[in-house]
Design an enzyme around this catalytic site. Sequence first.
Site, PDB file in Angstrom:
ATOM      1  N   LYS A  36      41.848  31.220  34.130  1.00  0.00           N
ATOM      2  CA  LYS A  36      42.850  32.105  33.780  1.00  0.00           C
ATOM      3  C   LYS A  36      42.115  33.506  33.769  1.00  0.00           C
ATOM      4  CE  LYS A  36      45.496  34.814  31.111  1.00  0.00           C
ATOM      5  NZ  LYS A  36      45.293  36.181  30.482  1.00  0.00           N
ATOM      6  N   ASP A  66      51.263  38.427  47.566  1.00  0.00           N
ATOM      7  CA  ASP A  66      52.066  37.439  46.864  1.00  0.00           C
ATOM      8  C   ASP A  66      50.840  36.779  45.848  1.00  0.00           C
ATOM      9  OD1 ASP A  66      53.611  35.163  45.756  1.00  0.00           O
ATOM     10  OD2 ASP A  66      54.411  34.717  47.872  1.00  0.00           O
ATOM     11  N   GLU A  96      47.266  43.410  30.876  1.00  0.00           N
ATOM     12  CA  GLU A  96      46.521  43.129  29.996  1.00  0.00           C
ATOM     13  C   GLU A  96      45.228  44.116  29.662  1.00  0.00           C
ATOM     14  OE1 GLU A  96      45.361  38.968  29.966  1.00  0.00           O
ATOM     15  OE2 GLU A  96      43.710  39.188  28.999  1.00  0.00           O
ATOM     16  N   HIS A 136      38.288  42.494  22.899  1.00  0.00           N
ATOM     17  CA  HIS A 136      39.803  42.545  22.879  1.00  0.00           C
ATOM     18  C   HIS A 136      40.602  43.371  21.971  1.00  0.00           C
ATOM     19  CE1 HIS A 136      41.218  39.075  25.528  1.00  0.00           C
ATOM     20  NE2 HIS A 136      40.271  39.666  26.240  1.00  0.00           N
TER      21      HIS A 136
HETATM   22  C1  MEV Z   1      41.938  36.193  28.605  1.00  0.00           C
HETATM   23  O1  MEV Z   1      42.836  36.874  29.347  1.00  0.00           O
HETATM   24  C2  MEV Z   1      41.045  35.517  29.307  1.00  0.00           C
HETATM   25  C3  MEV Z   1      39.647  34.770  28.684  1.00  0.00           C
HETATM   26  O2  MEV Z   1      40.390  33.898  27.917  1.00  0.00           O
HETATM   27  C4  MEV Z   1      39.191  33.911  29.895  1.00  0.00           C
HETATM   28  C5  MEV Z   1      37.929  33.014  29.521  1.00  0.00           C
HETATM   29  O3  MEV Z   1      38.282  32.584  28.218  1.00  0.00           O
HETATM   30  O4  MEV Z   1      37.250  32.612  30.091  1.00  0.00           O
HETATM   31  C6  MEV Z   1      38.916  35.663  27.802  1.00  0.00           C
END
Ligand code: MEV
Length: 438
Positions: A280, A296, A85, A393
């Site tokens: 995430k 792992d 990513e 991003h």
């Molecule tokens: C993207 O990989 C992760 C985010 O969505 C985490 C978040 O929203 O806190 C930017």
Amino acid sequence: MNKTITGFSKLSKSEKIEWITDTYFKDALSAKSLLKQYWNDDKKLQQLHDEFIENTITNYYLPLGVAPNFLINKKVYAIPMAIEESSVVAAASKAAKFWFDRGGFKTKVISTEKIGQVHFMFQGESTKLEQFFKVIKPKLIENAKPLTKNMEKRGGGILDIQLNNKTQDIDNYYQLHATFETLDAMGANFINSCLEQFAETLKEEAQNFELFSSEEKNIQIIMSILSNYVPNCLVRAEVSCKVEELTENPNVSAQEFARKFVQAVNIAEIEPYRAVTHNKGIMNGIDAVVLATGNDFRAVEAGVHAYASRNGQYSSLTHAKIEDDIFTFWMEIPLALGTVGGLTKLHPLVKLALELLGEPSAKELMQIVAVAGLAQNFAALRSLTTTGIQEGHMKMHLMNILNQFEATSEEKTTLVNYFKTHTVTHSTVVEAIEKLRQ
Ligand code: MEV
């Protein structure tokens, strides 16, 4: 077309590729040449990778990046991260630099206990089983000695074994619930071997236990396996500073930023839809280091998400508060990691990653990984509550789009400069490339 095959695993690597490409690809030649392009010229190195799994046909690359300037308990680390990513390493590096100037990350290992269970069926009186367990508990440990001897010499081993009665959930279901200290090893093989030995002893000893009826003697082992849920293998990572130190930008109020940041964390604490995405983002940092250090990541993911639901509702792993004008942001998570065994001495890049980190113990690695997660969450929340996430991003995504269009180095330099002052979207980038190439 019949696309099944028997004896695939017995074919040579070239034969496997031949069958796969001929059976599934319109352009078998191109597919074949792509698969081979990713082989390593060094035959020994290639063979090593071939033998990690079965039916290997090629290598699958991920970039290995480094996020430098992580100050953790007064020691500076450059953290290796394997991830696809585009914004993750940049975000980690930024957060590292930000906190470097504010005292760095403080971490602590709270506990290091691992868990394994033997699941079995016993048809009979539970009080008799309890009596039996008391009698055989020393034998369970004694019979596992050949397996635990070395680990014990180093200070680890079996911590305890308990008998759990689960018959309220499933008729006749009981378990041996064992806890272990596995030191610098993740411990999966050690734990599973011990558990299988416990199961053996359990079955054997039941045959000789005089108080058991013939039905009771017949204990049925269902399975013996470690648990990836390790709520007592916990690490804490924290950052804090005066609220007024939270922003370098005179146009952004530090108080306002701190308040919004804490609210964003509060939302993730009570709203599962947000909590999943919030966590995430934390796992973006955690998985990348876990993967780079040969650990792992599936085990870590499963354990961390179970921990995030421990109170009955999925919730944020991180927490934040403002008290007496001090902003504090922290996380406690379970991490079962190893720095010996597994891939650690096998995969050359894992060895490199561990050397880069100064050959950490498993405990030290737990702290580094937790910091990578906390830093990632800090970076995400900082963007989300200020500029929005897309700005950063899309800047990183720009490079992916340019690569898709096979942009030359000169084209990349021109377009990266151009997009410093223009909004990146897929279509604006495509338009700009086309214009440049006219
Ligand atoms: C993207 O990989 C992760 C985010 O969505 C985490 C978040 O929203 O806190 C930017």
